[in-house]
Structures are given as C-alpha cells and as structure tokens.
Design an enzyme around this catalytic site. Structure first.
Site, short mmCIF file in Angstrom:
data_model
loop_
_atom_site.label_atom_id
_atom_site.label_comp_id
_atom_site.label_asym_id
_atom_site.label_seq_id
_atom_site.Cartn_x
_atom_site.Cartn_y
_atom_site.Cartn_z
N ASP A 13 -9.51 30.00 -35.35
CA ASP A 13 -10.66 30.73 -34.84
C ASP A 13 -11.95 30.43 -35.58
O ASP A 13 -13.02 30.77 -35.11
CB ASP A 13 -10.40 32.24 -34.88
N ASN A 23 9.51 5.64 -1.68
CA ASN A 23 8.86 4.33 -1.64
C ASN A 23 9.88 3.20 -1.81
O ASN A 23 9.77 2.15 -1.18
CB ASN A 23 7.80 4.24 -2.73
N ASP A 50 -3.12 29.75 -37.75
CA ASP A 50 -3.88 30.43 -38.78
C ASP A 50 -3.33 31.85 -38.89
O ASP A 50 -2.57 32.31 -38.04
CB ASP A 50 -5.36 30.44 -38.38
N VAL A 73 0.84 -1.20 0.00
CA VAL A 73 0.00 0.00 0.00
C VAL A 73 0.87 1.25 0.00
O VAL A 73 0.63 2.23 -0.71
CB VAL A 73 -0.96 0.01 1.19
N ALA A 74 1.95 1.23 0.82
CA ALA A 74 2.85 2.37 0.89
C ALA A 74 3.61 2.56 -0.41
O ALA A 74 3.90 3.69 -0.82
CB ALA A 74 3.83 2.19 2.05
N THR A 126 4.49 11.74 4.56
CA THR A 126 5.49 12.10 3.54
C THR A 126 4.94 12.25 2.13
O THR A 126 5.54 12.94 1.31
CB THR A 126 6.62 11.06 3.51
#
Length: 875
Positions: free
Chosen positions: A620, A686, A328, A281-282, A717
C-alpha cells in the site's frame, strides 16, 4: 554525496556541506549548486513515442498471423472477414499501447509527495522558494503539516515527529532527535536524526540541512527502481505467443503442402489455390485473441463486484497460477489503525488484565478512569479511522477510540476538566502531561513510556484504593510489559497526581499514582488467518515482508499461520550479508522478512522469481511501488494505498481485504480453465477441417467443401460457442489443487490428446459422410451433407469440451445455458444456410431431407453416446 550523514553530528554535516545554520546559503552559491546538481525533481527516462509503440505491437507472431489472414481474405474478396480480422488486430494494438503508456502514471504519482514550495534560510533571512530550487546545503524549516522537500540531516528538533510510512511501512509517526549520532549500519526506519523527501511533519518543529536532492534522495532512488523494474510477460501471454508461432508455421505448411499435392494430382491451380487459402484462413483461430480478451474482461467485471479492480486483463489469469504471495503487514493483514487490546490495572492480588471487549472484567469503572485520564493527557480528539483530521497521533487516537467505545464524548470531558497547563511529548522526555481543573482541585494527568512513568510513581490505585508500589510490584509490571512487547504491542503507562492548590512555577511530575498500562496494537483483520489458510490449501506460499520490527512481524505471522510457532524470520540487514549465490536458498527458507527497505523488497521478489516462482506482491505504500511493478502480479490496497502503489499494480483491492485475493485466485484459475476449454474446442475443430480437405486431396476425391462453405463454417462455429465456453462456471474442486507449474504447457494434462482424438473424429466422420453421400446421391448433396456434418459435430464438441474428465451429462448439460443458447443459434444459422434456397445459392448448398438430418445428428453425437455407455458399464 556518499557520506552516511546519520553517522555524523549535525555540526560535521553542516561543515561538510559548506553551509551555515544561522544564515543558510548565499543566493549566488545556491544558484551555483543548482547548476551543478540540477533541479530537485524526479527525472524520468525518455520513452518511445506513440507511433513507435504502436508499430511495436505488430511484431507479435499471432498479430503477424492475423495480418496474413487479413491479406488473404482481402485477396479473395471477403470484405467482411477482412474488416473483422483487421479490427481485432488494431484493437489489440491500441490496448497494448495504452497499457505501456500507463506505466508512466506510477512515476507521476511520486510527484504528489513533492511539495510545490518550502521555507529555507538564504542570506540570513527566511524565504519561501519552489521545492525544485532546493539544493544540498540549504537550511530547511520544518513544522506541522509541512512535507519535507529533500533528504536532510536534522540540525535542530523540538518534539519533532514525521510520518514516514510511505517509505518505511511503519504505522506510527517517527520521533526525531537532531543530537543523535547513529552507527553507519542503521536502517532507514531507525535514522531518527534524518528527514526524508516526501515525508510529513505531524508534530513539533525543527530545521535540517539538505544532504540529497532529486534522484539522490530516497524517493528518487525508488523512482529509479520503478523505472528499472521491468513488467514481466504473464504465463498466458507466453503460452499464447508459443501457440501463435506454432499455428503460423502450421498454416503456412498447410497452404504449401495442399497446394503442391493438388497441383500434382491435376486439380486446376485456381481452384486448389482458393481451397488451400480458405482452409488456411479457417485453420487460423483469428477469434482466439478476441475470445481471450472477452473472457478476461468478463472475469474483470465479476471481480469488480467482489471488491477488486483489475488494471491489466492478463493479471487475473496469472493470479490463478501464483505460487507465492508476498504480503505487507500494515493495512493488508492488519486494519492499519491502532486499538487498545488490553489494559493492565493494579489489583489486591497482583496485576489484573482487562481485555478491551464487552462485558468488561473486572469492574468497568477501572477501565473508564484510566481511559479518562489517558484522554486528558492527549492532544488527539478523534478515534482511529476518522478522516476529518490527519495530523493526530495514532497512539493517542487509540486511547480516544477506547474512550468513545465506552459511549463517552471527549468534548464533554474537556468541558468538565478544562486544561490549565501542559508539557508535550518529546523523544527525550518520552511522556506527556497536562494539568486540568477539577471540582476538588488541579489534577496532573500523565501518559508515556512505562520505563519513564512507573519510576516516577510512589503508589498505584485500583477502584479508589491506594496500593503499594514497591520493588516486587515494579518487577511484576516489567514482566507484564515485556510479555506484550514481545508480541509487537505498544505499551503506555497512565498516572495521575492530585494537587490541592495551584503550584507555583508550573507543576512537577513526581510522586505520581499509577493507574495502569494500556497495551495497543494494529490488530489483525478478522478474516486474515482464514484467508492465509485458504492460500495454503490452494498450494500458495504466503510470505510476510514488512518494514516493521522483527518481533512484531513474527508475532503477526504466527497469528496468521504464515510462520510456525517455533519459526523465525530475518531482517533486511541480515539479508544484506547473504552472498548472491545463497540468496535463492534464503528466500526459500524464510517466510518473514522485517525491517526491509524498498531495495530489499525488490531483491526478495527478484530472488523468488529466479527460483521459478510466479510471484504476487501486495502493498500500500510508496515503498512497495518497485516490488509491485517487478512482481508477476502486483496487488495494491485501494483504500489505504498510495497513488504510486495503485499505479504500479496490476490489481487494486477496493476493500483492502486480503481475503479478496483468495477470490481473485479462484477466478483466475477458472478463467485459465475456460481458456483451455475454448482452445481445445477451436483447435480440434480446425484440425477436423484440415483432415477433411487434406484426406480428400490425398485420396483424389472431389473437394468436399467449397471455399465459401469453409469461411461460413468458420463464422458459425468459432464465434458464439467459443465465447460461451469462456463463461463456464468453475469446477467445485478448483481451490483444492496446487498452482500450475509455471513452465507447464498450455496443452498439459492430456489436452493435446483430447484435441487430436476429437479432431480426427471430426475430420474422418465428415469425410466418410461425404464419400457415402456421394455414392448414394450427387456431388451438391454430398458437399452439403459434409458441410452440415462438419458444423454439427463441432457444435456438439463445444458441449463436450466443458470437462476433460467428465461427460456433459455428469456435469449437467444445462448448467451452462449460454453455451446451449450459442450452439442452438449457430445451428439455426446452419439450417438457414442449407434449407433456404436463396442462401443456398450463396453458400453452394441444397436442401436436405429429414432422414439426412437425422443421420448427420447421429454421427455428431456418436462419441458422447459411446463415452456415456462406457462410463455406465465401468461403474
């Protein structure tokens, strides 16, 4: 119907369509054709419903990863983590659905150009019908203010002019001639015997026989292109998708590997399972999508303050990596309003050119008089940019604008010189004349094409003096006109004749006195050239794509340095002759494409993308819609742009200023740099966590961190410091480096090496701290010191991640106050979790002494101290 109706006479067109110009269609025949061809409206493709779109959002690898994290958190009883992660997933899914549904708005915008009703001939009578009931063969009546309901071949025209810029990009109304028969290869903007759906009648009147309705019209074909043009994944989306897949595999590997190793080493299954799952999970940076979204959202807010509205969050990052900007001409590089730039007046020693600037040289009186006669010979009474009336001719508005700049009021001029009679401009006459009353008698005022007006003149006037106008003088005028026409200017001659009495039977337009010529153009924006140069310095190639004439496009391109002095462009007609195999080489060779249709624009953008370019397209008009949608980033003009251009785009420029694109490029590059910074921070941290627990398992040590500590560390963190990194100011040299390679990895430039180095240090330093503390003190103290070390060293890493080449001291450690504040707050949360006994029970920690905190701090800053010492020594 596959006929090229512009190449047929109107009589042949009416015959082929089975109609009659005097009676129109019979009601019964109209019903039969309506049943055969269907209603005259834009047909939209069926699209998936809300539920299907919502479910499709949950197939993304990162979303799958996050859903796995949600399930694991729920299994472990971590209610807060479960709710937060699921909220992130749901928010991203809803945003994805909304974005996909917004694509439909570009098609809805086309409906603005479809009139609700029109007048046709049915059964010999004029009747008003709903535009959806118009069928091929209908005879439609046209007059000023009417929007054409379908495509048609003109069968009559009287001074008829249509505003076609939504299709062709031409800034001037197009003069129409029903009697013309044109070659089959004639481009859209040159078909003066046709009227197209959605265009507006600005002058004159006429009738047409309908040749195409619904999706067979030019407007319908644009709708088809819009529906076939696919929105492309941005580079950031592609890179994050790759990262998500890699993280998903890595996290599953971590769970399985550590679980098996721990079980084989005799660690209780329940304990090992909770630790492995917590670590997984971390290891999943579930805050990454949210941080990316917030980073982009803050960039959007900053861009809005600079004149750009970002409709798609990822677009601003992608704009920072574009290699080609297709722009353009009208309204983008130019102001989209005609102005008189030069006036040619007769002189004793030849033609004198007066620049429309202050002070005037030579005499101001010469300028006043020619503009006065020009205004009298015009119907317009409002200068360019005046939105109070939309039906005035822009050429005439330019004349009025020049007169108003001198400080005069056209209304006062009209009061002093009342109009007695007039003859309007027609494509055949190519000039307009009026008779006005003056104190000395009637005055004939004329303006028109130079090759029409000058031959009618017998003399020329300068400052009240009559000068000869013979063969040499006419040749001089022809040369003067040719020089300016070659640069894309439009030139009108202005002449007069004083009549001493009312002429019977109207007035004649001969034996005129030439006052001079007006050279006008849609001028460049003041900052256009410098903005193009900034793009070049940033390694971005500007390409001009316009429906205007080739000479005009080349002139504008040379002025803005898009084209070299000896460079040339090509036309859409020439592009059609290029085989598909050579199209890529052609778009790489030329920077100017003129007389192009919407299909050509789409073709050019696709060819550039196939060459590996990240393409931004500005525009445009309606004609820009398909290419805007096909481009990696579509940039629409907000002030002058059509609704469909805005809805098809990713970014809208509120000020229609090309230079705003340059600011967006800089912001986009800064955002991408910041995304790399917090990815580096998240993944290195991590990785350190994985190394800490993984090595402990392999070495047979006690678990250095409990599951609750891992989740607490993840919360402290991964949040505020990562967000603060996304607010880092841009590097000073950001616009002096080339665009990123479109195929470049998110970890290019040595980023992966930096992640591994820092991650290894984080993991090894934490584990060594745990081993040494375990030798000196007990397990709870050692576990607490490992926990505190892991959090502190990560917070220090956040500051180090601000630059890949410089230390925090070199770039200014306090230059990002948000990051300093975020790290301080996160560290105080750590301090509370360790030092407050009540929280210690919750997070399995014990209070630490000052000496222990000092050791933790020294270990955390050691890499930066060594790095700073190394740089100082190398100098």
């Amino acid at each position: 119907m596959s006929y090229q109706f512009h190449s047929l006479s109107w009589k042949d067109a009416v015959r082929l369509l089975g109609s009659d110009v005097s009676t129109g269609l019979h009601t019964r025949e109209a019903r039969r054709r309506l049943s055969r061809y269907g209603p005259n409206r834009i047909v939209k493709k069926a699209r998936p419903g809300w539920l299907k779109l919502l479910l499709s959002q949950f197939t993304d690898p990162m979303v799958v990863t996050l859903l796995g994290a949600t399930a694991i958190s729920a299994f472990m009883g971590e209610t807060v983590d479960t709710v937060v992660i699921f909220a992130i997933v749901l928010l991203n899914a809803v945003l994805g659905v909304v974005q996909e549904y917004k694509a439909e708005e570009s098609l809805k915008a086309l409906e603005v150009y479809s009139p609700s009703a029109c007048w046709v001939l049915r059964n010999g009578a004029k009747v008003e019908i709903h535009s959806e009931a118009v069928v091929p063969g209908d005879i439609v009546l046209l007059w000023p203010g009417v929007r054409v309901p379908a495509d048609g071949r003109l069968v009559s025209s009287r001074s008829l002019q249509l505003e076609e810029s939504i299709l062709t990009g031409e800034p001037f109304p197009a003069s129409k001639d029903s009697e013309a028969v044109l070659p089959e290869a004639t481009g859209l903007s040159g078909r003066k015997n046709m009227a197209y759906s959605g265009t507006l009648v600005t002058r004159g009147s006429g009738t047409m026989v309908v040749t195409a309705t619904s999706m067979s019209t030019q407007m319908g074909q644009i709708a088809s292109l819009l529906q076939s043009a696919e929105s492309q994944k941005t580079p950031l989306e592609s890179r994050l998708e790759s990262l998500s897949k890699a993280l998903l595999v890595a996290c599953l590997g971590i769970c399985v590997t550590l679980g098996v190793i721990g079980f084989l080493k005799g660690i209780p299954f329940h304990e090992m399972f909770l630790t492995a799952v917590s670590l997984a999970v971390a290891a999943i940076p579930e805050g990454l999508p949210a941080t990316v979204t917030l980073c982009l959202a803050m960039g959007v807010q900053e861009m809005a303050g600079k004149g750009a509205v970002v409709r798609k969050l990822e677009a601003i990052e992608t704009l920072g990596s574009v290699t080609v900007i297709c722009t353009d001409k009208t309204g983008t590089l130019t102001r989209n309003q005609m102005e008189i730039l030069e006036i040619g007046v007769p002189g004793v020693h030849g033609i004198e050119t007066v620049l429309m600037d202050f002070p005037f040289k030579p005499d101001r009186a010469l300028v006043e008089h020619i503009l006065e006669v020009g205004v009298l010979a015009s119907d317009a009474r409002h200068p360019p940019g005046d939105r109070s009336i939309a039906m005035e001719d822009p050429t005439e508005q330019a004349i009025v604008g020049g007169y108003v700049r001198l400080g005069y009021d056209p209304a006062v001029l009209d009061a002093g010189y009342p109009r007695v009679d007039s003859r309007p401009f027609t494509p055949e006459r190519r000039m307009m004349s009026v008779m006005v009353d003056t104190p000395v008698g009637p005055l004939i005022c004329i303006k028109g094409a130079t090759d029409t007006v000058i031959p009618l003149c017998i003399a020329q006037e300068a400052g009240g003096r009559m000068l000869k106008l013979e063969k040499n003088e006419v040749s001089a005028w022809e040369e003067w006109v040719s020089e300016r026409a070659a640069t894309g200017m439009r030139i009108l001659a202005v002449a007069k004749r004083q009549a001493h009495a009312r002429e019977s039977g109207g007035y004649n337009e001969e034996r005129l006195v030439l006052l001079g010529c007006l050279a006008m153009a849609d001028p460049l924006r003041a900052e256009a050239a410098s903005s193009v140069e900034k793009c070049r310095v940033a390694g971005i190639r500007p390409v001009l794509i316009t429906g205007d004439h080739l000479k005009t496009a080349e002139s504008i391109a040379r002025e803005t340095h898009i084209l070299s002095r000896d460079g040339h462009g090509i036309t859409g007609e020439y592009l059609d002759t290029i085989p598909e195999s050579l199209l890529g080489a052609t778009v790489e060779q030329y920077n100017v494409f003129a007389r192009v249709s919407p299909a050509h624009k789409l073709k050019i953008v696709r060819a550039l993308k196939q060459q590996g370019h990240i393409v931004a397209m500005t525009g445009d008009g309606i004609n820009d819609g398909p290419a805007l949608k096909e481009a990696t980033v579509g940039v629409a003009m907000g002030k002058s742009g059509s609704d469909i251009a805005r809805e098809s785009s990713s970014i809208v420029l509120l000020d229609d200023n090309f230079s705003t694109i340059v600011k967006a490029v800089e912001q986009g590059r800064a955002i991408y740099d910041n995304i790399r910074k917090f990815i580096r921070y998240m993944l290195s941290c991590n990785l350190g966590e994985v190394i800490t627990v993984g090595l402990a398992v392999l070495l047979g040590l006690p678990m250095p961190l409990t599951p609750i500590q891992i989740l607490m560390m993840n919360l402290v963190t991964d949040g505020l410091p990562a967000l603060a990194l996304s607010m880092d100011p841009p590097d000073a040299s950001i616009m002096k480096r080339p665009p990123r390679n479109p195929d470049e990895s998110l970890f290019a430039g040595g980023l992966s090496g930096l992640i591994f180095k820092r991650g290894i240090y984080v993991g090894v330093a934490t584990l060594l701290m745990f081993i040494e503390a375990l030798r000196i003190w007990d397990l709870p103290t050692a576990s607490t010191m490992a926990f505190a070390t892991l959090v502190t060293v990560q917070l220090v890493s956040a500051i180090d991640c601000r630059s890949e080449t410089q230390s925090p001291w070199e770039i200014g450690i306090l230059s990002n106050k948000y990051l300093i504040g975020a790290c301080a707050l996160s560290w105080l949360m750590l301090l509370a979790a360790v030092q407050i006994p009540a929280l210690g029970v919750l997070f399995d920690t014990v209070p630490l002494t000052g000496v222990q905190w000092l050791v933790i701090f020294l270990v955390s800053v050691m890499p930066d101290v060594f790095r700073m010492a190394y740089h100082s020594k190398s100098r």
